[in-house]
Design an enzyme around this catalytic site. Structure first.
Site, short mmCIF file in Angstrom:
data_model
loop_
_atom_site.label_atom_id
_atom_site.label_comp_id
_atom_site.label_asym_id
_atom_site.label_seq_id
_atom_site.Cartn_x
_atom_site.Cartn_y
_atom_site.Cartn_z
N CYS A 192 13.59 11.08 6.73
CA CYS A 192 13.78 10.71 8.14
C CYS A 192 15.24 10.74 8.52
O CYS A 192 15.58 10.85 9.70
CB CYS A 192 13.18 9.34 8.41
SG CYS A 192 13.82 8.06 7.32
N GLU A 235 10.44 1.22 10.19
CA GLU A 235 11.41 2.30 10.02
C GLU A 235 10.63 3.59 10.26
O GLU A 235 9.83 4.01 9.43
CB GLU A 235 12.01 2.26 8.61
CG GLU A 235 13.28 3.09 8.49
CD GLU A 235 13.00 4.47 7.93
OE1 GLU A 235 12.97 5.42 8.75
OE2 GLU A 235 12.82 4.60 6.73
N LYS A 250 0.85 -1.19 0.00
CA LYS A 250 0.00 0.00 0.00
C LYS A 250 0.89 1.24 0.00
O LYS A 250 1.50 1.58 1.01
CB LYS A 250 -0.91 0.03 1.23
CG LYS A 250 -1.98 1.14 1.11
CD LYS A 250 -2.48 1.61 2.45
CE LYS A 250 -1.56 2.61 3.09
NZ LYS A 250 -1.47 3.91 2.36
#
Length: 490
Positions: free
Chosen positions: A297, A263, A187
């Site tokens: 990130c 993560e 997804k």
């Protein structure tokens, strides 16, 4: 070589080349509802894609479950060759994939081309790992039996990817899943579904059997994914995204004791010591801060500079940041593209306003750009105090927040003063200090005199609230394998 700016016709052709349905069991399916995909550089709608309901999404898991046994029994060499073909197809279609990515996400074309290359490497790496899954054999200590250790695919996997690296985060998960013998339902983020839809079509051409890879696009993520996570046929969940969402997914996964890898968010410190090569440190900071317009990130969130060189470093960094052209990612030479949406601009604006209100100085930028699309300029702040919100929250934008420190011990203490632990960076010419600080930093990854740590051949992941598990490297495939012990009597 400079790349020419794509024409509007070329942009339209790239978008039109991407399938827009739900992909399940080897078929592209229409859904009752669709959702728009916007170009963040203009706010205009690029196309409409499937907005799957829970019932429609269930067909994808049905297909993955039905295909699991046959795919697990497929010879490793065959799985490897399919991934190798997918790698070659991605490389051949770099320009198209990069343009699609830039249009839906906003990053400059040069970066998008780099991401295609990076993403394709995960398929090449795991194609090589598919034929190296090993086990073990030993004599029992008592001598009366033998121990066999086998590695087997965990089963159907649910893969949830973010919008900021829409292609690479897909291949980083799909690659090891397929190499291990697992089927999957992926997804993508609702902001950037087109890259994964384009990838699915490439995987079909590479020879992936029906049902092995399935794609669900939806803007009703919670309603759609919760039933799939709770379905006992789903045996693995891999998620990249915010810590807040990741914690909720871990709670759901616990209900069926599902394997997970996460993560999650980061708050990366970037340490510059007084003995650092400042030219190299500035270039590293540019990479660590401005990759993907700061929307990563792994982005340097807190730039900490030792006081004797703080003013010099700030001057050099400000000059470099001031050179970065802003505009649509498809325009020639642009480095600072748009942020993903208006909410992202508002967040960065609020964080900068808070830091300035607490005493930080604006050296460059500091205000949103008044033009169509979602733009925020390259910004440098100095004297950012520890209580500023941006010191504890991911900025996710092109804002370099500089603070000073006195001693090595203080730098490490400030760097570790966060619940996150994804990556940290440090610049020093003192080898002993480099090793000493690298081991003292509480992060899963460290860039020692490097501003980029991501590599398909290296284990990517964090500690503390930045996640569990590793992606890439030799350990990446382990997340998709179970260990089975067989005791053989003699």
């Amino acid at each position: 070589m400079r790349q020419s700016t794509p024409s509007s016709a070329t942009e339209a052709e790239a978008i039109a080349s991407v399938p827009t349905g739900l992909f399940a069991g080897g078929r592209w399916r229409t859904t009752a509802r669709t959702m728009p995909v916007q170009d963040p550089s203009t706010g205009e709608v690029l196309t409409e894609v499937a907005d799957a309901s829970p019932e429609e999404a269930a067909t994808a898991l049905d297909a993955a479950a039905a295909a699991q046994a046959d795919w697990a029994a497929t010879p490793p060499r065959q799985r490897s060759e399919i991934l190798s073909r997918a790698h070659r197809l991605m490389v051949e279609e770099t320009d198209r994939l990069a343009l699609v990515m830039t249009l839906e996400m906003g990053k400059p074309l040069a970066e998008a081309r780099g991401e295609v290359a990076y993403a394709a490497e995960f398929f090449r790496w795991f194609a090589e790992e598919a034929v190296r899954i090993d086990g073990g054999y030993m004599t029992a200590p008592a001598g009366d039996s033998r121990f066999l250790v086998a590695r087997e695919p965990v089963g159907p996997c649910l893969l949830i990817t973010p919008w900021n690296f829409p292609l690479a985060m897909g291949t980083r998960k799909i690659g090891p899943a397929l190499a291990a013998g697992c089927t999957c339902v992926i997804k993508p983020a609702s902001h950037t579904p087109l890259s994964i839809l384009a990838l699915a079509e490439i995987l079909v051409r590479a020879g992936v059997p029906d049902g092995v890879v399935n794609v669900v696009t939806t803007k009703r993520s919670n309603d759609v994914m919760t039933p799939l996570i709770l379905d006992p046929r789903s045996r693995k969940l891999s998620f990249t995204g915010s810590t807040e969402v990741g914690k909720g997914l871990l709670e759901l996964a616990a209900k069926t004791v599902m394997r997970t890898s996460m993560e999650l968010g980061g708050n990366a410190p970037f340490l510059v010591f007084e003995d650092a090569d400042l030219d190299a440190a500035v270039e590293g900071a540019m990479q660590a801060k401005m990759r993907n317009i700061g929307q990563a990130c792994t982005a340097a969130n807190r730039i900490l500079v030792q006081r004797p060189v703080a003013a010099d470093f700030a001057d050099r960094l400000t000059r470099r940041m001031a050179e970065l052209p802003l505009g649509r990612g498809v325009e020639d030479g642009v480095v600072v593209g748009p942020l993903i949406n208006a909410g992202a601009v508002d967040k960065v604006t609020d964080l900068v306003r808070d830091a300035v209100g607490r005493g930080a100085e604006v050296r460059l930028g500091g205000q949103a750009v008044d033009r169509p699309g979602h733009y925020y300029p390259a910004t440098v702040l100095t004297g950012v105090p520890a209580d500023a919100e941006m010191c504890s929250a991911e900025i996710f934008g092109p804002v370099a927040a500089l603070s000073e420190f006195e001693t090595e011990e203080e730098a490490v203490a400030i760097a570790n003063d966060t619940p996150y632990g994804l990556v940290s960076y440090l610049y020093t010419t003192d080898l002993a200090r480099g090793f000493r600080v690298s081991h003292a930093l509480e992060t899963g990854m460290v860039g020692l005199n490097r501003g980029v740590v991501s590599n398909p051949a290296a284990p990517f992941g964090g500690v503390k609230e930045s996640g569990v598990g590793r992606e890439g490297g030799f350990s990446g495939i382990d997340e998709f394998l179970e260990t089975k012990y067989i005791s053989v009597g003699l």
